[in-house]
Every structure is written in C-alpha cells, then in structure tokens.
Design a protein around this motif. Structure first.
Motif, short mmCIF file in Angstrom:
data_model
loop_
_atom_site.label_atom_id
_atom_site.label_comp_id
_atom_site.label_asym_id
_atom_site.label_seq_id
_atom_site.Cartn_x
_atom_site.Cartn_y
_atom_site.Cartn_z
N PRO A 220 -120.65 -15.34 -20.36
CA PRO A 220 -120.03 -13.95 -20.32
C PRO A 220 -119.48 -13.47 -18.91
CG PRO A 220 -122.27 -14.17 -21.65
CD PRO A 220 -121.99 -15.42 -21.00
N ALA A 221 -120.09 -13.92 -18.01
CA ALA A 221 -119.63 -13.82 -16.61
C ALA A 221 -118.16 -13.87 -16.45
CB ALA A 221 -120.32 -14.17 -15.53
N GLY A 222 -117.68 -14.95 -17.49
CA GLY A 222 -116.07 -15.19 -17.26
C GLY A 222 -115.25 -14.34 -18.20
N ASP A 223 -116.00 -13.64 -19.00
CA ASP A 223 -115.36 -12.51 -19.63
C ASP A 223 -115.65 -11.00 -19.23
OD1 ASP A 223 -114.38 -14.27 -21.69
OD2 ASP A 223 -116.19 -14.21 -22.84
N MET A 224 -116.61 -10.82 -18.40
CA MET A 224 -116.98 -9.51 -18.01
C MET A 224 -117.20 -9.44 -16.60
SD MET A 224 -119.70 -8.52 -21.07
CE MET A 224 -119.59 -9.61 -22.51
N PRO A 225 -117.06 -8.43 -15.79
CA PRO A 225 -117.13 -8.36 -14.34
C PRO A 225 -118.46 -8.15 -13.96
CG PRO A 225 -116.26 -6.22 -15.17
CD PRO A 225 -116.35 -7.13 -16.32
N TYR A 226 -119.32 -9.09 -14.26
CA TYR A 226 -120.87 -9.01 -13.90
C TYR A 226 -120.84 -8.76 -12.09
CZ TYR A 226 -123.16 -10.40 -18.08
OH TYR A 226 -123.66 -10.52 -19.38
N PRO A 227 -121.78 -7.83 -11.76
CA PRO A 227 -121.83 -7.76 -10.43
C PRO A 227 -122.48 -8.81 -9.73
CG PRO A 227 -122.90 -5.98 -11.71
CD PRO A 227 -122.45 -6.89 -12.48
N CYS A 228 -121.76 -9.44 -8.71
CA CYS A 228 -122.28 -10.41 -7.70
C CYS A 228 -121.99 -11.83 -8.41
CB CYS A 228 -123.77 -10.20 -7.48
SG CYS A 228 -123.91 -8.53 -6.56
N LEU A 229 -121.51 -12.19 -9.45
CA LEU A 229 -121.08 -13.40 -10.04
C LEU A 229 -119.74 -13.42 -9.93
CD1 LEU A 229 -123.98 -13.57 -12.87
CD2 LEU A 229 -123.80 -14.47 -10.71
N ALA A 230 -118.90 -13.21 -8.94
CA ALA A 230 -117.38 -13.28 -9.13
C ALA A 230 -117.02 -14.75 -9.18
CB ALA A 230 -116.73 -12.40 -8.29
N ALA A 231 -117.61 -15.53 -7.97
CA ALA A 231 -117.23 -16.96 -7.99
C ALA A 231 -117.33 -17.81 -9.27
CB ALA A 231 -117.96 -17.65 -6.90
N TYR A 232 -118.65 -17.59 -9.83
CA TYR A 232 -119.13 -18.35 -10.88
C TYR A 232 -118.20 -17.93 -12.14
CZ TYR A 232 -122.08 -19.85 -14.73
OH TYR A 232 -122.71 -20.60 -15.98
N GLY A 233 -118.05 -16.51 -12.37
CA GLY A 233 -117.48 -15.90 -13.27
C GLY A 233 -115.83 -16.40 -13.50
N THR A 234 -115.13 -16.41 -12.28
CA THR A 234 -113.83 -16.76 -12.16
C THR A 234 -113.76 -17.99 -12.69
OG1 THR A 234 -113.38 -15.26 -10.38
CG2 THR A 234 -111.83 -16.97 -10.69
N SER A 235 -114.53 -19.04 -12.30
CA SER A 235 -114.29 -20.34 -12.75
C SER A 235 -114.47 -20.75 -14.12
CB SER A 235 -115.27 -21.35 -11.85
OG SER A 235 -116.62 -21.11 -12.25
N LYS A 236 -115.63 -19.88 -14.62
CA LYS A 236 -115.54 -20.05 -16.05
C LYS A 236 -114.65 -19.33 -16.85
CE LYS A 236 -119.64 -22.12 -16.56
NZ LYS A 236 -119.74 -23.15 -17.32
N ALA A 237 -114.03 -18.16 -16.27
CA ALA A 237 -112.69 -17.69 -17.09
C ALA A 237 -111.54 -18.76 -17.12
CB ALA A 237 -112.38 -16.36 -16.34
N ALA A 238 -111.43 -19.37 -16.14
CA ALA A 238 -110.22 -20.44 -15.99
C ALA A 238 -110.67 -21.34 -17.05
CB ALA A 238 -110.31 -20.86 -14.52
N MET A 239 -111.90 -21.86 -17.27
CA MET A 239 -112.18 -22.83 -18.13
C MET A 239 -111.87 -22.48 -19.44
SD MET A 239 -112.86 -25.97 -18.02
CE MET A 239 -113.64 -27.06 -19.11
N VAL A 240 -112.24 -21.28 -19.92
CA VAL A 240 -112.19 -20.71 -21.36
C VAL A 240 -110.70 -20.47 -21.62
CG1 VAL A 240 -112.61 -18.78 -22.58
CG2 VAL A 240 -114.35 -19.68 -21.16
N LEU A 241 -109.92 -20.05 -20.72
CA LEU A 241 -108.50 -20.01 -20.99
C LEU A 241 -107.94 -21.48 -21.03
CD1 LEU A 241 -106.00 -18.22 -20.98
CD2 LEU A 241 -105.73 -18.56 -18.74
N LEU A 242 -108.43 -22.39 -20.38
CA LEU A 242 -107.81 -23.74 -20.52
C LEU A 242 -108.34 -24.38 -21.99
CD1 LEU A 242 -106.69 -26.27 -19.32
CD2 LEU A 242 -109.18 -26.88 -18.61
N GLY A 343 -128.96 -9.90 -27.94
CA GLY A 343 -128.01 -8.72 -27.40
C GLY A 343 -126.59 -9.11 -27.15
N MET A 344 -126.13 -10.25 -27.32
CA MET A 344 -124.84 -10.60 -26.86
C MET A 344 -123.99 -10.06 -27.88
SD MET A 344 -124.92 -12.69 -24.63
CE MET A 344 -123.31 -13.17 -24.41
N GLY A 345 -124.13 -9.57 -29.32
CA GLY A 345 -123.16 -8.96 -30.06
C GLY A 345 -122.79 -7.68 -29.66
N LEU A 346 -124.00 -6.99 -29.15
CA LEU A 346 -124.11 -5.54 -28.62
C LEU A 346 -122.98 -5.50 -27.26
CD1 LEU A 346 -124.56 -2.38 -28.48
CD2 LEU A 346 -126.73 -3.25 -27.27
N MET A 347 -123.37 -6.50 -26.42
CA MET A 347 -122.74 -6.57 -25.25
C MET A 347 -121.01 -6.80 -25.36
SD MET A 347 -123.38 -9.06 -22.06
CE MET A 347 -125.16 -8.80 -21.87
#
Length: 405
Positions: A220-242, A343-347
């Motif tokens: 979910p850090a690749g979909d949402m701007p989780y605080p303090c997880l930008a490096a991890y989330g950015t790589s996951k966002a790229a992977m999901v788009l791929l 809680g993923m559905g609510l998130m």
C-alpha cells in the motif's frame, strides 16, 4: 398508497435461483457472509421500495443481488498437476510460507534465497518434499539472476513454468525524503524494481509457452504517501505500474498478472527491531549537520518510535497473503489486485474517495502521528530567518533616506 410488490418479489426469485444453483454446485457456502449479504439486500429492498419506481427497484435489487452472489462465489481452481512455480525471497515471511504451502499442494517449487545455509533455507529443506529446489539469488547481481534463469529453463523443460511470484523486497530506512540518502532510493529500486524486472523479462518465454501467471507482492505504500516510507513506496509504485503494463501487453499471450497489496503482517523482517535500530543510528550518524539541526534528533527518534509501535500491531497470521498468492496462481479468473489484511478495504476507500486532507490525517493517525521539525516549532528560529541573519552584516540598520522622506 401501497407499492405494487411484484418487482421486489421478482428480484428475490432471481437471487434465490442463483443462490440455489451455486449451493448445488458447491460454489457457495451457507454461513455468516451469506446471511450478512441477504440482510443487506433486505435493507436495500426496503429503501428501493420507498424511493424508486417499481421497475427501477427491480433492476437495482436484481443487479445488487447478482453482484453480491458473484463476490461470494468460491473461485474455480485449476488443477495443480505438475505445475512449476518460481518464488523469490523465500528466506523469510511470505515467500517462505508460500513455498511451503505450494509444495504441500503438489507444485514443483523453485525457491530463491539469499543464503542457502540460513535458517529459512534449512526450514524449507526440513519440511518440504524433494520437489522443492533451493536457489541462491541476490537480485542486485546479474550473474545470480542469469544462473537462476538457466537453472529454471533446464529444470522446467518437461513441466513448463506455470508461475513467477515476485516476492523479494527491501527497505532499510524510515525517514522523510529529505533525510533519506539517495543511495537508499537506489538500493530499493535495484531490488524491488530492476532486479524483479530483469528476472521477469528473462522468464517471459517460458511463461508465454505455458500461458501462465505472474504474481507480484506490492505494498500500500506504493499507492499512498505513507510517512517515512518514500524510498520503499516509490520502488513498489514503479513495480506495480510495470505489472499493470505487463497485464495489458501479455493478455494476448494468455498470461494473467496479479498484484498482492498486503497490510502489515509479522514477518521476520518486520520483527527484527535490531535492524531498524541500526538503520536509525546510521541515519543519524550520516546526516549533514544542517539537516540534523533543522529537523532535530528528537524528530527522527519520534518517527522511529512511532514506526516500531505500528509494527507491534502487525497481524501474526500470514495465511491471508499466502492464500491470495495461491488464488492468483490457480484461479481460473484471478483478480488483478488482492488486498489481504485487516482494514485494507477501509484504507483504500478513504484513499480513493475522501478529500486529500482527510486522507493525510488518516495515514498519520493510522501509521505515524505528526511531529514538527525543530526549526518549525514555536520559539525556534525558522530556517529562512536564520539564513538571512547570517548573511546580513548589519541586522539593525537605521532608516534609509528614502524611508525618512
């Protein structure tokens, strides 16, 4: 005046007929989910009877009932037979548990690990069948990837390769983007994106031949701007788009692509508090002095403590993620997205449908509560005024001639 009752009755007959058919085919179970769905449909019927014309009420209730029963239906599973699957990152967590479950189901499992003599590899050797093959691979090393590709081609020539599970992931810092070293972004991208990309591309000829599956564990850090997880989330966002791109491009070849977006679970990496403590100490030791003064050591300590507290709430049972991966491999019509975890559905509802301010506040409350950097706290000189004072040799000049006129 009473509403004419036949439209509602017609919709209920349709719902009952489909439910009975699914029960006879064992596609549906009698239980709480079905009873809850019927109760919600009854409430919807009550509203439709009072708010809509008869034919509109019929249409709404019939469509809602059809969709509800479709969602409750157990998916049709393909036989395991002699299918072979390659899973990355099986030293711990989701990868290790998925390898164990698929092996027990009869799959030929090729499980990659960083350390062939590590505890995860020893556990897999002890509890799995001889069909499971352990392969050493570091996704940052092209030679390791090439060796795994050659081994996979050689050992799936008779069975074919049915699936690839991109599970291996990496994150080693919890910090704001400005505080995170650029090297951290590069290391996350090397493992979470480039390594997985190289492996996936190398296996595509085998997967095209079998019209198989690609399953990728995102975040979910690749979909949402989780605080303090930008490096991890950015790589996951790229992977999901791929993966979304692969999903479109590989559709004519019959390959189905799924992404698993799990909540927070108690994997070994999550529970390794010592690793996170070391990461924090390295971050503090290597921060430029100006940044450390602007943010403050207590700011970094606050976020680190909040992060560890959020991990303490992680779910201990990994089976929802393992089951989602298994379904993506074997369902006749797998989903493109799976969201296992409480809680993923609510998130995701909040993320997609509520205003930006509420989304941000929810993430801060759910994950890490906010804390002001030292330079922005009341009574502290702001960075702009501090810099101006340092550059101005005469901080209290008298009125200029122009101002005096």
């Amino acid at each position: 005046m009473e509403r004419w009752p036949w439209p509602s009755g017609g919709a209920w007959l349709l719902v009952a007929a489909r439910a009975l058919l699914q029960l006879l085919r064992s596609d549906l179970r009698l239980g709480r989910p079905l009873l809850a769905a019927l109760a919600l449909l009854a409430m919807l019927d009550w509203l439709c009877q009072r708010l809509l014309p008869p034919l509109a009420a019929l249409a709404v209730l019939a469509v809602a009932g059809w969709i509800t029963l479709s969602r409750l239906a157990r998916p049709t599973r393909l036989p395991v037979a002699t299918r072979a699957v390659l899973i990355t990152g099986c030293d711990t967590g989701f990868g290790k548990e998925t390898a164990k479950q698929l092996d027990a189901m009869g799959f030929t499992v090729l499980a990659t690990v960083l350390d062939l003599d590590g505890p995860g590899a020893r556990e897999l050797r002890a509890c799995c069948s001889l069909r499971l093959k352990l392969l050493q691979m570091d996704l940052t090393k092209p030679a390791d990837i090439s060796r795994v590709l050659e081994f996979t081609k050689a050992h799936t020539s008779s069975t074919g390769l049915w699936g690839l599970v991109n599970n291996a992931g990496h994150n080693d810092v919890v910090a704001d983007v400005e505080l995170s070293p650029v090297a951290t972004f590069r290391s996350c991208m090397e493992i979470n994106f480039f390594g997985a990309l190289e492996l996936t591309k190398g296996l595509l000829p085998l997967l095209r031949r079998s019209r198989g599956r690609i399953v990728t564990v995102g975040s979910p850090a690749g979909d949402m701007p989780y605080p303090c997880l930008a490096a991890y989330g950015t790589s996951k966002a790229a992977m999901v788009l791929l993966m979304d791109t692969f999903s479109c491009e590989l559709l004519p070849w019959g390959i189905k692509v799924s992404v698993i977006q799990p909540g927070c679970f108690k994997t070994e990496s999550v529970l390794n508090v010592g690793r996170w403590e070391l990461s924090k100490r390295l971050l503090l030791a290597n921060l430029p002095r100006e940044l450390l003064q602007a943010y403050g050591e207590d700011y970094i300590e606050h976020f680190h403590g909040q992060f560890l507290n959020s991990l303490s709430l992680a779910l201990p049972d990994l089976s929802p993620v393992v089951d989602a991966i298994t379904d993506a491999l074997l369902a006749a019509q797998p989903r493109r997205r799976y969201y296992p975890g409480r809680g993923m559905g609510l998130m995701y509802f909040i993320h997609y449908y509520l205003p930006e301010g509420l989304r941000r506040r929810f993430l801060q409350t759910f994950f890490i509560s906010p804390c002001l950097p030292r330079a922005l706290r009341p009574g502290q000189p702001g960075p702009t005024s501090t810099q101006e004072a340092a550059q101005d040799p005469n901080p209290n000049p008298g009125p200029s001639p122009t101002a005096a006129r």
